[in-house]
Design an enzyme around this catalytic site. Structure first.
Site, mmCIF file in Angstrom:
data_model
loop_
_atom_site.group_PDB
_atom_site.id
_atom_site.type_symbol
_atom_site.label_atom_id
_atom_site.label_comp_id
_atom_site.label_asym_id
_atom_site.label_seq_id
_atom_site.Cartn_x
_atom_site.Cartn_y
_atom_site.Cartn_z
ATOM 1 N N ARG A 68 0.996 -1.153 0.035
ATOM 2 C CA ARG A 68 0.011 -0.136 -0.032
ATOM 3 C C ARG A 68 0.957 1.394 0.013
ATOM 4 O O ARG A 68 0.675 2.215 -0.648
ATOM 5 C CB ARG A 68 -0.840 0.084 1.087
ATOM 6 C CG ARG A 68 -1.807 1.304 1.265
ATOM 7 C CD ARG A 68 -3.037 1.282 2.229
ATOM 8 N NE ARG A 68 -2.920 0.369 3.193
ATOM 9 C CZ ARG A 68 -2.220 0.447 4.400
ATOM 10 N NH1 ARG A 68 -1.261 1.574 4.840
ATOM 11 N NH2 ARG A 68 -2.243 -0.570 5.430
ATOM 12 N N TYR A 102 -16.036 18.928 -14.461
ATOM 13 C CA TYR A 102 -16.409 17.687 -14.693
ATOM 14 C C TYR A 102 -17.328 17.198 -13.685
ATOM 15 O O TYR A 102 -17.342 17.374 -12.446
ATOM 16 C CB TYR A 102 -14.973 16.714 -14.605
ATOM 17 C CG TYR A 102 -15.238 15.072 -14.624
ATOM 18 C CD1 TYR A 102 -15.521 14.645 -15.851
ATOM 19 C CD2 TYR A 102 -15.055 14.378 -13.542
ATOM 20 C CE1 TYR A 102 -15.851 13.147 -15.815
ATOM 21 C CE2 TYR A 102 -15.257 13.040 -13.450
ATOM 22 C CZ TYR A 102 -15.695 12.423 -14.734
ATOM 23 O OH TYR A 102 -15.819 11.214 -14.461
ATOM 24 N N ASP A 106 -6.662 20.446 -13.392
ATOM 25 C CA ASP A 106 -7.166 18.938 -13.850
ATOM 26 C C ASP A 106 -6.604 19.060 -15.039
ATOM 27 O O ASP A 106 -7.404 19.746 -16.085
ATOM 28 C CB ASP A 106 -8.569 18.861 -13.597
ATOM 29 C CG ASP A 106 -8.944 17.261 -14.131
ATOM 30 O OD1 ASP A 106 -8.282 16.805 -15.072
ATOM 31 O OD2 ASP A 106 -10.034 16.956 -13.688
ATOM 32 N N LYS A 145 -7.892 8.418 -19.264
ATOM 33 C CA LYS A 145 -8.105 9.121 -20.426
ATOM 34 C C LYS A 145 -6.857 8.985 -21.259
ATOM 35 O O LYS A 145 -6.431 8.089 -21.584
ATOM 36 C CB LYS A 145 -8.627 10.170 -20.222
ATOM 37 C CG LYS A 145 -9.491 10.461 -19.005
ATOM 38 C CD LYS A 145 -10.832 9.665 -19.407
ATOM 39 C CE LYS A 145 -11.786 9.490 -18.208
ATOM 40 N NZ LYS A 145 -12.158 10.827 -17.559
HETATM 41 C C1 LIG Z 1 -12.796 11.107 -16.303
HETATM 42 C C2 LIG Z 1 -12.333 12.300 -15.507
HETATM 43 C C3 LIG Z 1 -12.096 12.534 -14.253
HETATM 44 C C4 LIG Z 1 -12.421 11.374 -13.269
HETATM 45 O O1 LIG Z 1 -11.436 10.118 -13.347
HETATM 46 P P1 LIG Z 1 -11.543 8.699 -13.102
HETATM 47 O O2 LIG Z 1 -10.375 7.971 -13.665
HETATM 48 O O3 LIG Z 1 -12.947 8.310 -14.006
HETATM 49 O O4 LIG Z 1 -11.925 8.486 -11.602
HETATM 50 C C5 LIG Z 1 -11.591 13.772 -13.586
HETATM 51 N N1 LIG Z 1 -11.497 14.752 -14.328
HETATM 52 C C6 LIG Z 1 -11.900 14.882 -15.572
HETATM 53 C C7 LIG Z 1 -11.567 15.994 -16.538
HETATM 54 C C8 LIG Z 1 -12.217 13.523 -16.259
HETATM 55 O O5 LIG Z 1 -12.330 13.458 -17.686
#
Ligand SMILES: *Cc1c(COP(=O)(O)O)cnc(C)c1O
Length: 382
Positions: free
Chosen positions: A46, A98, A170, A195
């Site tokens: 962990r 988001y 982000d 992504k």
């Molecule tokens: C998908 C996404 C998230 C969340 O991420 P996960 O890996 O699905 O938990 C946060 N911010 C943006 C801009 C996203 O597209």
């Protein structure tokens, strides 16, 4: 080391025990010690895992940071950042954040006394109006989802510095290939590595990158204490995805540009949201802070009924109807009924998120097949 080389080499060395060129998947929960407290830097999985360490080092290099900290998802990464705050603290963020990030702030952390303000962040005087002595964090997302608004990271960071407020960006939509917020003054970068970083729609993963030793130490404490860590196999998949980030994102951007131009000429299309167009309100800032304009394109139709949009969404072949983005294959989505359905209709209209708005995550297929696919779906509207 240049960016494109870092993708393949930063923090990555052949395995010393075998010479394996690929980072091994250290599928272990614990590590044998020679004597109590005498170990090789790894005690329990962990807390640390060698596959994760390589990924964390690589990510820190890609974002021009010093420390990378990985999590089991993008939301787990954000959750760790939220835990840097305490009751009474306030966050300022965008009004088209988001959905999952909005939910975490309002539905989870509001209960613990943290307050969120969701505002249009394109105008610095609006942002400054919301800063008060309790403001601890400005949470930026750019380009935004699904309207692809652009926020001036450098301007936000300058404003935040003046007031002693931390900025987190982000960077999921841009990826470090297009934009490196730490270079523009941000304190924290967060990713849904699910992504573009992973890029193959086969893993859920999150990461935080910082320059500051203090913030990194706090985040690592939270990572270990709360335990939302990724498994070694997932870290391996992200490492593998990253090796082609530059070629994938470059091609996705080129395809997106051509698709945006194709849509602009199409008589069924009303508005196109694409930062690469000169008339996009964020075009100049995008040009300044991004290497290219991204692989996302949103548009709506003259016939604004939901059932008309639904017809387009059901008639594409290569654009698969699905949530998520940033994979090698093209996806098509309908924010009003999918990702943004929980936002009230009136609120959606205010930001231009109409019933016919369609969002494309453009992949790396042949551009002729992609435009022909969209053309055929649009022609079927008659
Ligand atoms: C998908 C996404 C998230 C969340 O991420 P996960 O890996 O699905 O938990 C946060 N911010 C943006 C801009 C996203 O597209």
């Amino acid at each position: 080391m240049k960016f494109n080389t870092k993708l393949l080499h930063a923090g990555i060395t052949p395995d010393p025990s075998s010479g394996a060129i690929m980072t091994p998947i250290f599928q272990t929960s614990t590590y044998v010690q020679d004597a109590p407290g005498e170990h090789k830097g790894y005690e329990y999985a962990r807390t640390q895992n060698p596959t994760r360490t390589v990924l964390e080092t690589n990510l820190a290099a890609l974002e021009n940071g010093k420390h990378g900290v990985c999590f089991s998802s993008g939301m787990a990464a954000m959750d760790a950042i939220m835990k840097l705050l305490k009751p009474g603290d306030e966050i300022i963020s965008t009004n088209d954040l988001y959905g999952g990030s909005y939910r975490l702030i309002t539905k989870v952390y509001e209960k613990y006394g943290i307050k969120g303000h969701f505002i249009p962040m394109q105008d610095m005087s609006v942002v400054e109006n919301y800063i008060n002595k309790n403001t601890k964090l400005i949470w930026v997302e750019t380009p935004t989802n699904p309207m692809l608004n652009i926020i001036d990271i450098e301007a936000i960071c300058a404003l935040a510095k003046k007031h002693g407020v931390m900025v987190c960006v982000d960077n999921t939509f841009a990826s470090p290939y297009l934009q490196t917020p730490l270079d523009l003054g941000a304190d924290i970068v967060v990713h849904s590595a699910t992504k573009y970083l992973g890029g193959h729609s086969d893993v859920v993963h999150g990461a935080v990158i910082v320059k500051s030793d203090e913030i990194a130490e706090e985040l690592r404490f939270i990572q270990n204490a709360a335990g939302a860590v990724p498994g070694p196999q997932d870290c391996f998949l992200i490492l593998r995805g990253i090796k082609t980030l530059h070629v994938r994102v470059q091609r996705a951007c080129e395809n997106a540009q051509q698709i945006a131009e194709f849509l602009k000429r199409h008589d069924k299309i009303k508005n196109i949201y694409y930062p690469g167009f000169k008339n996009h309100p964020g075009h100049d800032i995008a040009k300044k802070q991004m290497r290219h304009f991204g692989g996302m394109v949103s548009f709506d139709l003259h016939d604004n009924r939901m059932e008309v949009a639904t017809k387009v969404l059901s008639n594409t072949h290569y654009f698969s109807l699905a949530e998520s983005l940033g994979g090698v294959e093209s996806l098509i989505g309908h924010p009003a009924s999918m990702t943004h359905a929980s936002i009230p209709w009136e609120e959606r209209q205010k930001v231009g998120l109409t019933d016919s708005l369609i969002r494309l995550s453009v992949g790396i297929e042949d551009i002729d097949d992609l435009t022909a696919d969209l053309n055929s779906a649009l022609e079927q509207l008659s």
